[in-house]
Design an enzyme around this catalytic site. Structure first.
Site, PDB file in Angstrom:
ATOM      1  N   LEU A   1       0.768  -1.290   0.114  1.00 31.45           N
ATOM      2  CA  LEU A   1      -0.063  -0.128   0.159  1.00 31.45           C
ATOM      3  C   LEU A   1       1.066   1.214  -0.049  1.00 31.45           C
ATOM      4  CD1 LEU A   1      -2.521  -1.174   2.988  1.00 31.45           C
ATOM      5  CD2 LEU A   1      -3.013  -1.346   0.380  1.00 31.45           C
TER       6      LEU A   1
ATOM      7  N   ILE B   1       4.454  -1.146   3.208  1.00 30.69           N
ATOM      8  CA  ILE B   1       4.462   0.257   3.053  1.00 30.69           C
ATOM      9  C   ILE B   1       5.427   0.492   1.671  1.00 30.69           C
ATOM     10  CG2 ILE B   1       4.542   2.498   3.567  1.00 30.69           C
ATOM     11  CD1 ILE B   1       2.484   0.901   5.182  1.00 30.69           C
ATOM     12  N   LYS B   2       4.639   1.124   0.764  1.00 27.44           N
ATOM     13  CA  LYS B   2       5.309   1.547  -0.591  1.00 27.44           C
ATOM     14  C   LYS B   2       5.873   2.954  -0.493  1.00 27.44           C
ATOM     15  CE  LYS B   2       4.278  -0.444  -5.007  1.00 27.44           C
ATOM     16  NZ  LYS B   2       3.422  -0.406  -6.128  1.00 27.44           N
ATOM     17  N   ILE B   3       6.976   3.001  -0.506  1.00 31.08           N
ATOM     18  CA  ILE B   3       7.594   4.592  -0.573  1.00 31.08           C
ATOM     19  C   ILE B   3       8.302   4.739  -1.744  1.00 31.08           C
ATOM     20  CG2 ILE B   3       9.380   5.940   0.665  1.00 31.08           C
ATOM     21  CD1 ILE B   3       7.522   5.244   2.649  1.00 31.08           C
TER      22      ILE B   3
END
Ligand code: E4P
Length: 274
Positions: free
Chosen positions: A67, A97-99
């Site tokens: 996400l 977590i997508k960064i």
């Protein structure tokens, strides 16, 4: 190699998981927009929070779901990453977590390294990060150093870029040769990278040299041939759109062979199964 599905469409996700070989899901804000618009256009009343919960439950424990944050500064991305993880990871313990590797959107801004700073902090908190929008081997190297659990090089977008820069017309699913395109006796390249597949290969080679724990997710995959070539690189994971997954199973001679076996089945053989 693990295979993820690159979509936020719940029907595609459910069907793909039923096939038995899908290991996870990647989403991004564009994929969420596409999915939500699709269901809203069909008159469905969707709350995004419940929708995301549904994605996580459908994937289930042990199947990661990426996400993405929407901020572009160290603090906003760190806080959003923590919030997404806190809000959703309890459901199936599968949130990643997508960064973005470099969240800066202006030419000479001050946030070029904020993605890496946020990755460092989230990883230190024990939150797994998928570093996205990787377009160079150097970006992947820096993200791995910052502690990313995954890096996502965008193979298809590199092929798009090489064609676009050189005014070569194409459609999204067109094959791009992994060894590059020669135009006027010169091979097209982006700082030595000759294709999306070569970008992934370079990252695989670099990570092998240093034994990084970071896994490589080959992303932005446009057709079955590219998926096959990405598997040859030794990338840990490929995240593949639904239509490309369907393309991967098909071969005319397999279909033809099935038809012939079905036609040739004698009654005595059928009786065994009665
Ligand atoms: C991966 O995580 C991205 O969501 C995705 O692969 C991007 O693909 P696209 O370049 O086809 O949009």
């Amino acid at each position: 190699m693990k295979i993820f599905i690159d979509t936020a469409n719940i029907d595609e996700i459910k069907e793909a998981f039923s096939w038995g070989f899908v290991d996870g899901i990647t989403t991004n804000p564009s994929l969420i927009k596409k999915a939500i618009t699709h269901y809203k256009d069909k008159g469905q009343d969707i709350t995004l929070e419940n929708y995301v919960k549904n994605l996580l439950v459908t994937a289930g424990k042990g199947h990661s779901v990426s996400l993405e944050v929407i901020g572009n500064t160290e603090d906003t991305m760190y806080e959003e990453g923590k919030l997404l993880f806190k809000k959703f990871n309890g459901i199936a313990q599968n949130v990643v977590i997508k960064i973005p590797v470099n969240p800066e959107t202006s030419e000479n801004g001050t946030h070029n390294f904020d993605g890496l700073k946020a990755i460092k902090k989230l990883s230190a908190d024990g939150i797994p990060v998928n570093c996205t929008l990787i377009m160079t081997p150097s970006q992947a190297l820096l993200a791995a150093k910052a502690g990313a659990r995954y890096v996502s090089p965008f193979a298809g977008r590199i092929d798009d870029y090489l064609r676009f820069q050189n005014e070569i017309p194409f459609t999204k699913s067109d094959y791009y040769p992994k060894d590059g395109l020669v135009v006027n006796d010169k091979i097209l390249h982006d700082n030595t990278i000759v294709s999306g597949v070569s970008l992934v290969q370079s990252i695989v080679d670099i990570f092998k040299n240093y034994d990084f724990a970071t896994e490589i997710i080959a992303a932005s995959i446009r057709n079955a041939t590219q998926a096959q070539e990405l598997a040859e690189t030794g990338a840990d994971i490929a995240t593949i759109p639904f239509p490309v997954l369907k393309e991967m199973i098909f071969h005319h001679k397999t279909k033809e062979g099935m038809e012939k076996f079905t036609d040739d089945t004698v009654e005595e053989y059928k009786n065994i199964f009665e």
